[in-house]
Design an enzyme around this catalytic site. Structure first.
Site, PDB file in Angstrom:
ATOM      1  N   PRO A   2       0.819  -1.218   0.000  1.00 20.53           N
ATOM      2  CG  PRO A   2      -0.278  -1.242   2.048  1.00 20.53           C
ATOM      3  CD  PRO A   2       0.684  -1.995   1.212  1.00 20.53           C
ATOM      4  CD  GLU A   3       3.977   3.507  -3.486  1.00 19.58           C
ATOM      5  OE1 GLU A   3       4.180   4.715  -3.255  1.00 19.58           O
ATOM      6  OE2 GLU A   3       4.643   2.843  -4.294  1.00 19.58           O
TER       7      GLU A   3
END
Ligand SMILES: [Zn+2]
Length: 271
Positions: A2-3
Protein backbone atom coordinates in the site's frame (compact mmCIF):
# COMPACT_ATOMS: atom_id res chain seq x y z
CA UNK A 1 2.34 -2.79 -1.06
CA UNK A 2 0.00 0.00 0.00
CA UNK A 3 1.20 3.46 -0.94
CA UNK A 4 -0.23 6.82 0.05
CA UNK A 5 -3.31 6.64 -2.23
CA UNK A 6 -4.24 3.22 -0.84
CA UNK A 7 -3.90 4.52 2.71
CA UNK A 8 -5.97 7.60 1.88
CA UNK A 9 -8.65 5.41 0.30
CA UNK A 10 -8.62 3.15 3.35
CA UNK A 11 -8.99 6.11 5.71
CA UNK A 12 -11.90 7.50 3.70
CA UNK A 13 -13.59 4.10 3.64
CA UNK A 14 -13.17 3.65 7.38
CA UNK A 15 -14.37 7.19 8.08
CA UNK A 16 -17.74 6.51 6.47
CA UNK A 17 -18.62 3.99 9.15
CA UNK A 18 -16.30 4.73 12.03
CA UNK A 19 -16.44 8.49 12.41
CA UNK A 20 -18.65 9.46 15.35
CA UNK A 21 -19.14 5.86 16.44
CA UNK A 22 -18.35 4.44 19.87
CA UNK A 23 -15.95 1.50 20.02
CA UNK A 24 -17.78 -1.19 21.99
CA UNK A 25 -15.31 -4.04 21.74
CA UNK A 26 -11.62 -4.39 20.93
CA UNK A 27 -9.98 -7.74 20.24
CA UNK A 28 -6.32 -8.60 19.81
CA UNK A 29 -6.08 -12.03 18.24
CA UNK A 30 -2.34 -12.37 18.82
CA UNK A 31 0.20 -10.48 20.92
CA UNK A 32 1.86 -8.60 18.09
CA UNK A 33 1.99 -7.64 14.45
CA UNK A 34 5.32 -6.15 13.34
CA UNK A 35 5.61 -4.82 16.91
CA UNK A 36 3.79 -5.90 20.07
CA UNK A 37 0.39 -4.26 20.54
CA UNK A 38 0.78 -1.34 22.97
CA UNK A 39 0.09 -2.18 26.58
CA UNK A 40 -3.42 -1.30 27.72
CA UNK A 41 -4.68 -0.86 24.16
CA UNK A 42 -7.94 -2.73 24.71
CA UNK A 43 -8.90 -0.72 27.82
CA UNK A 44 -7.78 2.54 26.21
CA UNK A 45 -10.06 2.10 23.20
CA UNK A 46 -13.06 0.27 24.65
CA UNK A 47 -15.85 2.80 25.12
CA UNK A 48 -14.01 5.59 23.31
CA UNK A 49 -15.77 7.57 20.62
CA UNK A 50 -14.07 8.13 17.26
CA UNK A 51 -13.95 11.87 16.66
CA UNK A 52 -12.28 11.80 13.25
CA UNK A 53 -9.89 10.05 10.94
CA UNK A 54 -6.82 11.30 9.14
CA UNK A 55 -3.62 10.35 7.41
CA UNK A 56 0.03 11.36 7.78
CA UNK A 57 2.30 10.00 5.02
CA UNK A 58 1.41 6.28 4.83
CA UNK A 59 -0.02 6.14 8.36
CA UNK A 60 -3.73 6.11 9.09
CA UNK A 61 -4.97 8.04 12.15
CA UNK A 62 -8.09 7.31 14.20
CA UNK A 63 -8.68 10.11 16.70
CA UNK A 64 -10.72 9.44 19.84
CA UNK A 65 -12.49 11.56 22.45
CA UNK A 66 -9.94 10.40 25.02
CA UNK A 67 -7.26 12.66 23.52
CA UNK A 68 -5.59 9.61 22.04
CA UNK A 69 -5.03 8.59 18.44
CA UNK A 70 -4.77 5.07 17.10
CA UNK A 71 -2.03 5.10 14.46
CA UNK A 72 -1.99 2.24 11.97
CA UNK A 73 0.44 1.23 9.23
CA UNK A 74 -0.51 -1.34 6.61
CA UNK A 75 3.02 -2.66 6.09
CA UNK A 76 3.32 -4.84 2.98
CA UNK A 77 -0.01 -6.63 2.95
CA UNK A 78 -2.29 -5.06 5.54
CA UNK A 79 -5.87 -4.07 4.83
CA UNK A 80 -8.98 -3.25 6.80
CA UNK A 81 -12.06 -5.39 6.29
CA UNK A 82 -15.44 -3.98 7.18
CA UNK A 83 -18.07 -6.43 8.33
CA UNK A 84 -16.08 -9.44 7.19
CA UNK A 85 -18.42 -12.41 6.82
CA UNK A 86 -16.11 -14.80 8.61
CA UNK A 87 -13.07 -14.20 10.75
CA UNK A 88 -9.84 -14.61 8.78
CA UNK A 89 -6.88 -16.14 10.58
CA UNK A 90 -4.95 -13.00 9.62
CA UNK A 91 -7.48 -10.65 11.27
CA UNK A 92 -5.11 -9.65 14.07
CA UNK A 93 -6.93 -6.63 15.44
CA UNK A 94 -10.68 -6.02 15.58
CA UNK A 95 -12.88 -3.09 16.54
CA UNK A 96 -16.64 -3.35 16.95
CA UNK A 97 -19.07 -0.46 16.95
CA UNK A 98 -22.83 -0.76 17.34
CA UNK A 99 -23.21 -1.15 13.59
CA UNK A 100 -20.02 -2.64 12.22
CA UNK A 101 -16.96 -4.78 12.74
CA UNK A 102 -13.59 -3.55 11.50
CA UNK A 103 -10.79 -6.09 11.16
CA UNK A 104 -7.15 -5.33 10.39
CA UNK A 105 -6.01 -8.28 8.30
CA UNK A 106 -2.32 -8.63 7.54
CA UNK A 107 -0.94 -12.01 6.40
CA UNK A 108 2.69 -10.89 6.34
CA UNK A 109 2.47 -8.85 9.54
CA UNK A 110 4.70 -5.95 8.53
CA UNK A 111 1.87 -3.64 9.59
CA UNK A 112 1.35 -2.39 13.12
CA UNK A 113 -0.75 -0.15 15.36
CA UNK A 114 0.22 2.26 18.10
CA UNK A 115 -1.69 4.49 20.49
CA UNK A 116 -0.40 8.05 20.83
CA UNK A 117 -1.50 11.12 22.78
CA UNK A 118 -3.14 13.24 20.10
CA UNK A 119 -1.39 16.38 21.34
CA UNK A 120 1.98 14.65 20.95
CA UNK A 121 1.41 13.20 17.47
CA UNK A 122 3.88 15.54 15.78
CA UNK A 123 6.58 14.29 18.14
CA UNK A 124 5.80 10.60 17.55
CA UNK A 125 9.15 9.16 16.36
CA UNK A 126 8.14 8.37 12.78
CA UNK A 127 6.52 11.79 12.38
CA UNK A 128 9.08 13.97 14.14
CA UNK A 129 11.52 14.33 11.23
CA UNK A 130 9.02 13.97 8.41
CA UNK A 131 8.84 16.45 5.57
CA UNK A 132 5.64 18.08 4.29
CA UNK A 133 2.67 16.13 2.95
CA UNK A 134 2.77 15.90 -0.84
CA UNK A 135 -0.89 16.98 -1.04
CA UNK A 136 -0.52 19.73 1.56
CA UNK A 137 0.56 23.36 1.24
CA UNK A 138 4.09 22.66 2.51
CA UNK A 139 5.25 21.02 -0.70
CA UNK A 140 6.30 23.82 -3.02
CA UNK A 141 8.98 24.19 -5.73
CA UNK A 142 10.83 26.41 -3.27
CA UNK A 143 10.80 23.68 -0.60
CA UNK A 144 12.31 21.22 -3.10
CA UNK A 145 14.85 23.76 -4.33
CA UNK A 146 16.13 24.30 -0.77
CA UNK A 147 16.09 20.58 0.06
CA UNK A 148 17.94 19.67 -3.14
CA UNK A 149 20.47 22.52 -3.13
CA UNK A 150 23.97 21.19 -3.66
CA UNK A 151 22.83 17.55 -3.49
CA UNK A 152 24.48 15.19 -5.95
CA UNK A 153 22.22 12.20 -5.28
CA UNK A 154 19.73 11.25 -7.96
CA UNK A 155 16.45 13.13 -7.67
CA UNK A 156 14.56 9.81 -7.63
CA UNK A 157 16.29 8.79 -4.41
CA UNK A 158 15.77 12.13 -2.66
CA UNK A 159 12.07 12.11 -3.48
CA UNK A 160 11.83 8.81 -1.62
CA UNK A 161 13.50 10.40 1.42
CA UNK A 162 10.63 10.92 3.91
CA UNK A 163 12.44 13.89 5.46
CA UNK A 164 12.08 15.79 2.19
CA UNK A 165 8.54 14.73 1.21
CA UNK A 166 6.44 12.47 3.42
CA UNK A 167 4.73 9.38 2.09
CA UNK A 168 5.99 9.22 -1.49
CA UNK A 169 6.73 5.67 -2.60
CA UNK A 170 8.45 4.12 -5.59
CA UNK A 171 5.48 3.93 -7.95
CA UNK A 172 4.36 7.52 -7.62
CA UNK A 173 7.86 8.99 -7.70
CA UNK A 174 8.44 7.22 -11.05
CA UNK A 175 5.10 8.43 -12.36
CA UNK A 176 5.61 12.02 -11.19
CA UNK A 177 9.10 12.24 -12.71
CA UNK A 178 7.69 10.99 -16.02
CA UNK A 179 4.89 13.52 -15.91
CA UNK A 180 7.37 16.32 -15.13
CA UNK A 181 9.80 15.04 -17.83
CA UNK A 182 12.69 14.72 -15.37
CA UNK A 183 15.33 11.98 -15.69
CA UNK A 184 15.27 9.99 -12.41
CA UNK A 185 19.09 9.77 -12.50
CA UNK A 186 19.62 13.52 -12.60
CA UNK A 187 21.50 15.01 -9.66
CA UNK A 188 18.83 16.64 -7.47
CA UNK A 189 20.81 19.85 -7.10
CA UNK A 190 21.08 20.22 -10.88
CA UNK A 191 17.33 20.09 -11.58
CA UNK A 192 16.18 23.47 -12.87
CA UNK A 193 13.69 25.69 -11.08
CA UNK A 194 11.43 25.32 -14.09
CA UNK A 195 11.50 21.52 -13.82
CA UNK A 196 10.76 21.69 -10.07
CA UNK A 197 7.80 23.93 -10.86
CA UNK A 198 6.50 21.11 -13.10
CA UNK A 199 7.30 18.44 -10.54
CA UNK A 200 5.14 19.70 -7.68
CA UNK A 201 1.86 19.65 -9.63
CA UNK A 202 2.95 16.35 -11.23
CA UNK A 203 3.29 14.75 -7.78
CA UNK A 204 -0.15 16.01 -6.76
CA UNK A 205 -1.75 14.89 -10.01
CA UNK A 206 -0.47 11.31 -9.92
CA UNK A 207 -1.54 10.92 -6.28
CA UNK A 208 -4.92 12.54 -6.80
CA UNK A 209 -5.60 10.42 -9.87
CA UNK A 210 -4.83 7.27 -7.91
CA UNK A 211 -6.97 8.41 -4.98
CA UNK A 212 -9.75 9.04 -7.49
CA UNK A 213 -9.33 5.51 -8.83
CA UNK A 214 -9.48 4.19 -5.26
CA UNK A 215 -12.58 6.29 -4.67
CA UNK A 216 -14.31 4.63 -7.59
CA UNK A 217 -13.46 1.28 -6.01
CA UNK A 218 -14.90 2.51 -2.70
CA UNK A 219 -18.26 3.21 -4.26
CA UNK A 220 -18.81 -0.48 -4.84
CA UNK A 221 -16.94 -1.83 -1.89
CA UNK A 222 -20.08 -3.37 -0.46
CA UNK A 223 -18.53 -6.69 -1.40
CA UNK A 224 -18.93 -9.46 1.16
CA UNK A 225 -15.31 -9.15 2.29
CA UNK A 226 -15.58 -5.35 2.52
CA UNK A 227 -11.86 -4.97 1.89
CA UNK A 228 -10.44 -1.51 1.65
CA UNK A 229 -7.31 -0.16 0.14
CA UNK A 230 -6.36 -2.01 -3.01
CA UNK A 231 -7.37 -1.00 -6.49
CA UNK A 232 -6.08 -0.89 -10.04
CA UNK A 233 -4.84 2.39 -11.36
CA UNK A 234 -3.21 3.27 -14.67
CA UNK A 235 0.50 3.87 -14.83
CA UNK A 236 2.49 5.55 -17.58
CA UNK A 237 5.93 4.08 -16.79
CA UNK A 238 5.72 1.91 -13.66
CA UNK A 239 6.31 -1.75 -14.55
CA UNK A 240 6.21 -0.95 -18.29
CA UNK A 241 9.77 -1.83 -19.30
CA UNK A 242 10.12 -2.29 -23.06
CA UNK A 243 6.77 -0.69 -23.88
CA UNK A 244 6.33 2.46 -25.94
CA UNK A 245 6.27 5.79 -24.16
CA UNK A 246 2.73 7.10 -23.67
CA UNK A 247 3.85 10.37 -25.26
CA UNK A 248 4.35 8.48 -28.52
CA UNK A 249 7.74 10.13 -28.94
CA UNK A 250 9.49 7.01 -30.24
CA UNK A 251 10.91 6.31 -26.76
CA UNK A 252 10.83 2.90 -25.07
CA UNK A 253 10.37 2.65 -21.30
CA UNK A 254 13.60 1.57 -19.61
CA UNK A 255 14.06 0.01 -16.17
CA UNK A 256 17.13 0.71 -14.07
CA UNK A 257 17.96 0.01 -10.42
CA UNK A 258 18.59 2.91 -8.06
CA UNK A 259 19.18 2.42 -4.37
CA UNK A 260 18.21 -1.24 -4.73
CA UNK A 261 14.83 -0.47 -6.29
CA UNK A 262 13.58 -0.32 -9.85
CA UNK A 263 13.01 2.96 -11.66
CA UNK A 264 11.16 3.17 -14.96
CA UNK A 265 11.51 6.12 -17.29
CA UNK A 266 11.52 7.20 -20.92
CA UNK A 267 15.03 8.20 -22.05
CA UNK A 268 13.51 10.22 -24.89
CA UNK A 269 11.38 12.72 -22.96
CA UNK A 270 12.84 12.67 -19.42
CA UNK A 271 15.95 14.85 -19.34
ZN1 LIG B 1 8.84 9.58 -23.79
Amino acid sequence: MPELPEVETTVRGLARHLEGARIERVALNRPDMRFPFPEGLVQALTGARVTGLGRRAKYGLVHTDRATTLVFHLGMSGRWRIDPGACDKHDHFELDTAGHRFALCDPRRFGFVDLVDTAALARWPAFAAMGPEPLGPGLTPQHLRLAFAGRKQAIKLLLLDQRIVAGLGNIYVCEALFRARIDPRKAAGAVSARALARLVPAIREVLEQAIGDGGSTLRDFARPDGELGYFATRFAVYDREGLRCARDDGGTIRRIVQGGRSSWYCPKCQK
